[in-house]
Design an enzyme around this catalytic site. Structure first.
Site, PDB file in Angstrom:
ATOM      1  N   GLU A 145      -3.224   4.734   1.910  1.00 45.50           N
ATOM      2  CA  GLU A 145      -4.314   5.182   1.050  1.00 45.50           C
ATOM      3  C   GLU A 145      -5.140   3.967   0.631  1.00 45.50           C
ATOM      4  O   GLU A 145      -4.655   2.837   0.644  1.00 45.50           O
ATOM      5  CB  GLU A 145      -3.727   5.865  -0.198  1.00 45.50           C
ATOM      6  CG  GLU A 145      -2.886   7.079   0.110  1.00 45.50           C
ATOM      7  CD  GLU A 145      -2.117   7.606  -1.101  1.00 45.50           C
ATOM      8  OE1 GLU A 145      -2.114   6.959  -2.165  1.00 45.50           O
ATOM      9  OE2 GLU A 145      -1.507   8.670  -0.966  1.00 45.50           O
TER      10      GLU A 145
ATOM     11  N   GLY B 163       0.844  -1.185   0.000  1.00 49.22           N
ATOM     12  CA  GLY B 163       0.000   0.000   0.000  1.00 49.22           C
ATOM     13  C   GLY B 163       0.882   1.238   0.000  1.00 49.22           C
ATOM     14  O   GLY B 163       2.107   1.155   0.171  1.00 49.22           O
ATOM     15  N   TYR B 164       0.252   2.392  -0.163  1.00 51.89           N
ATOM     16  CA  TYR B 164       0.980   3.653  -0.292  1.00 51.89           C
ATOM     17  C   TYR B 164       0.559   4.648   0.775  1.00 51.89           C
ATOM     18  O   TYR B 164      -0.620   4.959   0.912  1.00 51.89           O
ATOM     19  CB  TYR B 164       0.767   4.242  -1.693  1.00 51.89           C
ATOM     20  CG  TYR B 164       1.431   3.380  -2.728  1.00 51.89           C
ATOM     21  CD1 TYR B 164       2.758   3.596  -3.085  1.00 51.89           C
ATOM     22  CD2 TYR B 164       0.764   2.304  -3.291  1.00 51.89           C
ATOM     23  CE1 TYR B 164       3.394   2.767  -3.985  1.00 51.89           C
ATOM     24  CE2 TYR B 164       1.392   1.472  -4.200  1.00 51.89           C
ATOM     25  CZ  TYR B 164       2.708   1.701  -4.538  1.00 51.89           C
ATOM     26  OH  TYR B 164       3.347   0.872  -5.418  1.00 51.89           O
ATOM     27  N   LEU B 165       1.557   5.135   1.520  1.00 53.72           N
ATOM     28  CA  LEU B 165       1.327   6.237   2.445  1.00 53.72           C
ATOM     29  C   LEU B 165       1.258   7.538   1.664  1.00 53.72           C
ATOM     30  O   LEU B 165       0.589   8.479   2.069  1.00 53.72           O
ATOM     31  CB  LEU B 165       2.441   6.308   3.495  1.00 53.72           C
ATOM     32  CG  LEU B 165       2.486   5.128   4.467  1.00 53.72           C
ATOM     33  CD1 LEU B 165       3.758   5.178   5.299  1.00 53.72           C
ATOM     34  CD2 LEU B 165       1.255   5.125   5.351  1.00 53.72           C
TER      35      LEU B 165
END
Length: 155
Positions: free
Chosen positions: A82, A28-30
């Site tokens: 996100e 996942g992406y911060l």
């Protein structure tokens, strides 16, 4: 701290028989802005945090920094990411002096198979296996950060 990478679509699953190893990946992406991405990844039972910069004009070269973190930290950070966690199975295939990483995407990106190869120089030659299809290096819609927001099944 420079990543030099080329990316290709894959037109068959014939590569699986050539794989020396496979890994289950969740990421996942911060932060997933084009200028920089901050990625959290769990690869089998190991956690990683990675920061990537914007790619050069061709999309082949960009800044990359990665550090292994504790699995429990990666699991906690994934919950802060996100919307749009990427799930995929990665197969490692050695060809000549290089290793291809071939990802079979799951979930909302099911049906997409992408191969990546890391190089020491942007103009380095390498053996191209017959299962490689169109090159998509630099095409942002094949970046995992993009796929997390606009999954393959919605195209």
């Amino acid at each position: 701290m420079q990543e030099i990478e080329r990316k290709f679509l894959v037109h068959s699953s014939g590569f699986i028989a050539e794989a020396s190893h496979s890994q289950k990946i969740a990421q996942g992406y911060l932060n997933s802005t084009p200028e920089r991405t901050v990625r959290i990844r769990i690869k089998d039972d190991k956690g990683f945090i990675t920061i990537k910069g914007k790619g050069d004009e061709s999309g082949t070269t960009r800044f990359e920094w990665e550090k292994e973190i504790e699995l429990y930290e990666a699991e906690a950070l994934l919950k802060l990411c996100e919307t749009g966690v990427i799930d995929k199975n990665r197969y490692l295939i050695k060809k000549g002096n290089h290793t291809f990483e071939v990802d079979i995407f799951e979930g909302e990106n099911k049906g997409l198979i992408v191969a990546e190869i890391e190089l020491s120089d942007a103009n380095e030659t390498f053996e191209k296996p017959n299962w490689l299809a169109k090159e998509v290096t630099g095409d942002e819609k094949y970046y995992n950060a993009y796929l997390s927001k606009k999954p393959f099944t919605t195209w």
